[in-house]
Design a protein around this motif. Sequence first.
Motif, PDB file in Angstrom:
ATOM      1  N   ASP A   1       6.153   5.351 -22.931  1.00 53.32           N
ATOM      2  CA  ASP A   1       6.214   6.679 -23.537  1.00 53.32           C
ATOM      3  C   ASP A   1       7.674   7.052 -23.820  1.00 53.32           C
ATOM      4  OD1 ASP A   1       6.327   9.494 -23.957  1.00 53.32           O
ATOM      5  OD2 ASP A   1       4.432   9.739 -22.884  1.00 53.32           O
ATOM      6  N   GLN A   2       7.997   7.317 -25.082  1.00 52.11           N
ATOM      7  CA  GLN A   2       9.364   7.603 -25.476  1.00 52.11           C
ATOM      8  C   GLN A   2       9.634   9.096 -25.627  1.00 52.11           C
ATOM      9  OE1 GLN A   2      11.811   5.220 -25.924  1.00 52.11           O
ATOM     10  NE2 GLN A   2      10.363   3.740 -25.125  1.00 52.11           N
ATOM     11  N   GLY A   3       8.710   9.960 -25.214  1.00 56.97           N
ATOM     12  CA  GLY A   3       8.867  11.388 -25.432  1.00 56.97           C
ATOM     13  C   GLY A   3      10.035  11.988 -24.676  1.00 56.97           C
ATOM     14  N   SER A   4      10.304  11.508 -23.471  1.00 59.65           N
ATOM     15  CA  SER A   4      11.404  12.021 -22.656  1.00 59.65           C
ATOM     16  C   SER A   4      11.654  11.028 -21.528  1.00 59.65           C
ATOM     17  CB  SER A   4      11.059  13.387 -22.077  1.00 59.65           C
ATOM     18  OG  SER A   4      10.001  13.273 -21.132  1.00 59.65           O
ATOM     19  N   ILE A   5      12.792  11.217 -20.851  1.00 62.22           N
ATOM     20  CA  ILE A   5      13.086  10.357 -19.707  1.00 62.22           C
ATOM     21  C   ILE A   5      12.016  10.545 -18.632  1.00 62.22           C
ATOM     22  CG2 ILE A   5      14.697   9.999 -17.799  1.00 62.22           C
ATOM     23  CD1 ILE A   5      16.979  10.591 -19.738  1.00 62.22           C
ATOM     24  N   SER A   6      11.617  11.778 -18.368  1.00 65.37           N
ATOM     25  CA  SER A   6      10.596  12.035 -17.344  1.00 65.37           C
ATOM     26  C   SER A   6       9.281  11.346 -17.683  1.00 65.37           C
ATOM     27  CB  SER A   6      10.366  13.543 -17.196  1.00 65.37           C
ATOM     28  OG  SER A   6      11.526  14.197 -16.763  1.00 65.37           O
ATOM     29  N   ALA A   7       8.849  11.472 -18.944  1.00 65.46           N
ATOM     30  CA  ALA A   7       7.599  10.834 -19.360  1.00 65.46           C
ATOM     31  C   ALA A   7       7.726   9.322 -19.313  1.00 65.46           C
ATOM     32  CB  ALA A   7       7.229  11.289 -20.768  1.00 65.46           C
ATOM     33  N   GLY A   8       8.871   8.804 -19.720  1.00 65.35           N
ATOM     34  CA  GLY A   8       9.083   7.360 -19.689  1.00 65.35           C
ATOM     35  C   GLY A   8       9.037   6.802 -18.286  1.00 65.35           C
ATOM     36  N   LEU A   9       9.679   7.498 -17.341  1.00 66.64           N
ATOM     37  CA  LEU A   9       9.668   7.034 -15.954  1.00 66.64           C
ATOM     38  C   LEU A   9       8.273   7.109 -15.362  1.00 66.64           C
ATOM     39  CD1 LEU A   9      13.001   8.555 -14.592  1.00 66.64           C
ATOM     40  CD2 LEU A   9      12.460   6.131 -14.890  1.00 66.64           C
ATOM     41  N   SER A  10       7.527   8.146 -15.690  1.00 72.70           N
ATOM     42  CA  SER A  10       6.154   8.266 -15.204  1.00 72.70           C
ATOM     43  C   SER A  10       5.326   7.068 -15.668  1.00 72.70           C
ATOM     44  CB  SER A  10       5.538   9.569 -15.705  1.00 72.70           C
ATOM     45  OG  SER A  10       4.201   9.686 -15.266  1.00 72.70           O
TER      46      SER A  10
ATOM     47  N   ASN B   1       0.834  -1.208   0.000  1.00 73.14           N
ATOM     48  CA  ASN B   1       0.000   0.000   0.000  1.00 73.14           C
ATOM     49  C   ASN B   1       0.867   1.256   0.000  1.00 73.14           C
ATOM     50  OD1 ASN B   1      -2.917  -0.254  -0.055  1.00 73.14           O
ATOM     51  ND2 ASN B   1      -2.743  -1.461   1.807  1.00 73.14           N
ATOM     52  N   VAL B   2       1.893   1.265   0.862  1.00 73.82           N
ATOM     53  CA  VAL B   2       2.790   2.417   0.933  1.00 73.82           C
ATOM     54  C   VAL B   2       3.559   2.569  -0.372  1.00 73.82           C
ATOM     55  CG1 VAL B   2       4.802   3.393   2.106  1.00 73.82           C
ATOM     56  CG2 VAL B   2       3.004   2.283   3.439  1.00 73.82           C
ATOM     57  N   LEU B   3       4.066   1.447  -0.894  1.00 73.05           N
ATOM     58  CA  LEU B   3       4.840   1.484  -2.129  1.00 73.05           C
ATOM     59  C   LEU B   3       3.993   1.981  -3.299  1.00 73.05           C
ATOM     60  CD1 LEU B   3       7.605   0.840  -3.315  1.00 73.05           C
ATOM     61  CD2 LEU B   3       6.820  -1.491  -3.727  1.00 73.05           C
ATOM     62  N   HIS B   4       2.756   1.529  -3.347  1.00 70.55           N
ATOM     63  CA  HIS B   4       1.837   1.980  -4.402  1.00 70.55           C
ATOM     64  C   HIS B   4       1.640   3.494  -4.319  1.00 70.55           C
ATOM     65  CE1 HIS B   4      -2.243   2.852  -6.009  1.00 70.55           C
ATOM     66  NE2 HIS B   4      -1.893   1.990  -6.947  1.00 70.55           N
ATOM     67  N   THR B   5       1.465   4.001  -3.101  1.00 69.06           N
ATOM     68  CA  THR B   5       1.275   5.441  -2.915  1.00 69.06           C
ATOM     69  C   THR B   5       2.506   6.209  -3.364  1.00 69.06           C
ATOM     70  OG1 THR B   5      -0.241   5.088  -1.060  1.00 69.06           O
ATOM     71  CG2 THR B   5       0.824   7.250  -1.215  1.00 69.06           C
ATOM     72  N   GLN B   6       3.689   5.717  -2.991  1.00 69.27           N
ATOM     73  CA  GLN B   6       4.914   6.440  -3.314  1.00 69.27           C
ATOM     74  C   GLN B   6       5.243   6.378  -4.806  1.00 69.27           C
ATOM     75  OE1 GLN B   6       8.120   5.369  -0.687  1.00 69.27           O
ATOM     76  NE2 GLN B   6       7.039   6.068   1.120  1.00 69.27           N
ATOM     77  N   LEU B   7       5.002   5.250  -5.438  1.00 70.33           N
ATOM     78  CA  LEU B   7       5.254   5.147  -6.879  1.00 70.33           C
ATOM     79  C   LEU B   7       4.277   6.016  -7.666  1.00 70.33           C
ATOM     80  CD1 LEU B   7       5.991   1.337  -7.355  1.00 70.33           C
ATOM     81  CD2 LEU B   7       7.579   3.214  -7.750  1.00 70.33           C
ATOM     82  N   SER B   8       3.125   6.285  -7.076  1.00 74.98           N
ATOM     83  CA  SER B   8       2.125   7.124  -7.743  1.00 74.98           C
ATOM     84  C   SER B   8       2.340   8.603  -7.476  1.00 74.98           C
ATOM     85  CB  SER B   8       0.710   6.728  -7.271  1.00 74.98           C
ATOM     86  OG  SER B   8       0.458   5.358  -7.503  1.00 74.98           O
ATOM     87  N   ASP B   9       3.302   8.933  -6.619  1.00 75.44           N
ATOM     88  CA  ASP B   9       3.534  10.311  -6.213  1.00 75.44           C
ATOM     89  C   ASP B   9       4.430  11.012  -7.236  1.00 75.44           C
ATOM     90  OD1 ASP B   9       4.126  12.699  -4.988  1.00 75.44           O
ATOM     91  OD2 ASP B   9       4.501  11.817  -3.015  1.00 75.44           O
ATOM     92  N   SER B  10       3.969  12.107  -7.767  1.00 77.19           N
ATOM     93  CA  SER B  10       4.731  12.828  -8.793  1.00 77.19           C
ATOM     94  C   SER B  10       6.054  13.360  -8.257  1.00 77.19           C
ATOM     95  CB  SER B  10       3.912  13.998  -9.348  1.00 77.19           C
ATOM     96  OG  SER B  10       3.573  14.906  -8.313  1.00 77.19           O
ATOM     97  N   THR B  11       6.171  13.506  -6.934  1.00 73.86           N
ATOM     98  CA  THR B  11       7.420  14.038  -6.380  1.00 73.86           C
ATOM     99  C   THR B  11       8.568  13.042  -6.511  1.00 73.86           C
ATOM    100  OG1 THR B  11       6.908  13.223  -4.145  1.00 73.86           O
ATOM    101  CG2 THR B  11       6.171  15.449  -4.715  1.00 73.86           C
ATOM    102  N   LEU B  12       8.276  11.763  -6.760  1.00 72.30           N
ATOM    103  CA  LEU B  12       9.335  10.779  -6.928  1.00 72.30           C
ATOM    104  C   LEU B  12      10.178  11.117  -8.153  1.00 72.30           C
ATOM    105  CD1 LEU B  12      10.536   8.122  -5.859  1.00 72.30           C
ATOM    106  CD2 LEU B  12       8.987   6.901  -7.381  1.00 72.30           C
ATOM    107  N   ILE B  13       9.524  11.477  -9.243  1.00 76.74           N
ATOM    108  CA  ILE B  13      10.260  11.871 -10.451  1.00 76.74           C
ATOM    109  C   ILE B  13      10.890  13.247 -10.262  1.00 76.74           C
ATOM    110  CG2 ILE B  13      10.022  12.459 -12.902  1.00 76.74           C
ATOM    111  CD1 ILE B  13       7.908  10.302 -13.116  1.00 76.74           C
ATOM    112  N   ALA B  14      10.171  14.141  -9.612  1.00 81.76           N
ATOM    113  CA  ALA B  14      10.716  15.481  -9.372  1.00 81.76           C
ATOM    114  C   ALA B  14      12.011  15.406  -8.565  1.00 81.76           C
ATOM    115  CB  ALA B  14       9.687  16.347  -8.647  1.00 81.76           C
ATOM    116  N   GLY B  15      12.082  14.419  -7.656  1.00 84.95           N
ATOM    117  CA  GLY B  15      13.269  14.271  -6.822  1.00 84.95           C
ATOM    118  C   GLY B  15      14.504  13.828  -7.580  1.00 84.95           C
ATOM    119  N   LEU B  16      14.340  13.348  -8.792  1.00 85.98           N
ATOM    120  CA  LEU B  16      15.494  12.935  -9.590  1.00 85.98           C
ATOM    121  C   LEU B  16      16.222  14.133 -10.196  1.00 85.98           C
ATOM    122  CD1 LEU B  16      13.950   9.863 -11.461  1.00 85.98           C
ATOM    123  CD2 LEU B  16      15.461   9.838  -9.480  1.00 85.98           C
TER     124      LEU B  16
END
Length: 452
Positions: free
Chosen positions: A221-230, A139-154
């Motif tokens: 999604d191949q548009g960008s690394i950010s889009a691909g990771l999302s 449940n926690v992992l699902h929430t964190q993987l769905s959080d947009s801040t995970l990609i922002a933190g990269l």
Amino acid sequence: MKSAAGLLALAISTTASPVTNFKRDALDSKDTLCKGWDLRTPEGAQAVWENTWAGVSLDLFITTSSEGQNSWIKDMENQIRGGASGKSGADGCAQLGDDCEPLDNMSCEDQFDKYGTTALGKNSYWIFQAVKGLHGKFNVLHTQLSDSTLIAGLNIGQMVSDFQGSEDNSGDVLSWLAAAAGMGGALGSLVPGAGTGIGAGFGILGGIFSALAIGQDDKIDQGSISAGLSDAFAKATDALKNTLRIATGGGQSEDEYNSLPAPMWDTYQSKIAKFFNGGWFLVDDDTVAVTATLESISNNLKIKVANDILKAAGLVLVADKRDNVLTRETCGYSTGRQWLPLRDGEEYCFYLMRTQGDTMTTLSWVEAEGELYDNMAKYGLGNREPYYTGIIDCALNGGGSDNIDLGNIVWGKVPTCYFNLDAYFIEPEMDSTGCLGGGEGVCSTIHVTKIE
């Protein structure tokens, strides 16, 4: 059919098992079964799993049950109770967001008093706690993987600016995610306090993500690394849902059960017992345990993103063969330079160069500036030796491909082609055409040949 207690005794006396440091009094009383365990760390949780024989009991129950792995939690409840009794509290264990309360969330002491006439009646408490831990952590992992801040933190946008690169080519980001989990702390990326026992968490998530990457049918999604990771994180959350369903006995085929990752070596027969082995799901705080694992994976992922942005910026690794850098001393100790072996008996001065071309007929090669290495350190690439070694490994063993080798991921080792900058020799002489290398129709300021 033999009782679970009889089978357990037989297993203890006649077979090798994955149990170590067995406490023979663990099942003798409420105190030894229920108290004194350290569930704050993965190592402590593993001790509970092994020393109470929870893993052995789980494996024996599944392998001797007529239903096998299907609906195993409810079947175990029924055996302990002596038959079905109303609606099972385990009904929600297969769904993220639902309540998961096997055996009606009975305390360890109450379960011992009521059902402690058999080994399974006692140590199934810890099996059910592991199921609850699985449900809570996913449940926690699902929430964190769905959080947009995970990609922002990269900090991908800042990397692009610092390296003068691009994120336009997302590559195979599912493979990045699988490798980032599977390698564990190979890059020194474990967050403080994670501990060595965090390997089970990495193994579980690495197995889930690897299966997702190898079996992917839909394009990311191949548009960008950010889009691909999302997109990759979205697919990863779906994989978590499926894994939870299968691990709690909802598998629809033998292949689905076989897809469950096994975090560590064991002698268990059932895939579900293998999946739960190590006791990682017993660690107390779901949020802390998952966050430590996911942050460590994210650190590995950040380093991979940095590598690919460097590649997009035209950075390459060179082994300089020219006369003025043929020894460690003449290679020097300037930032970025590293004296390393290539093959047995071959050592060279390695460093990064930036390739730039304004036209189709001109390509310049310039040694990377000190500021680049400072920026690399900001994103986890400050230790150049393992980074250069990883690039060399890809050049020599990548088989002509720069894709990550997912079939050979080992805890504590950087997978082949995780670092995939192009690698070249700087040759000491001009080629026969008088052009200083660079490939057909392209002249460069130096003569280079591919390392392979």
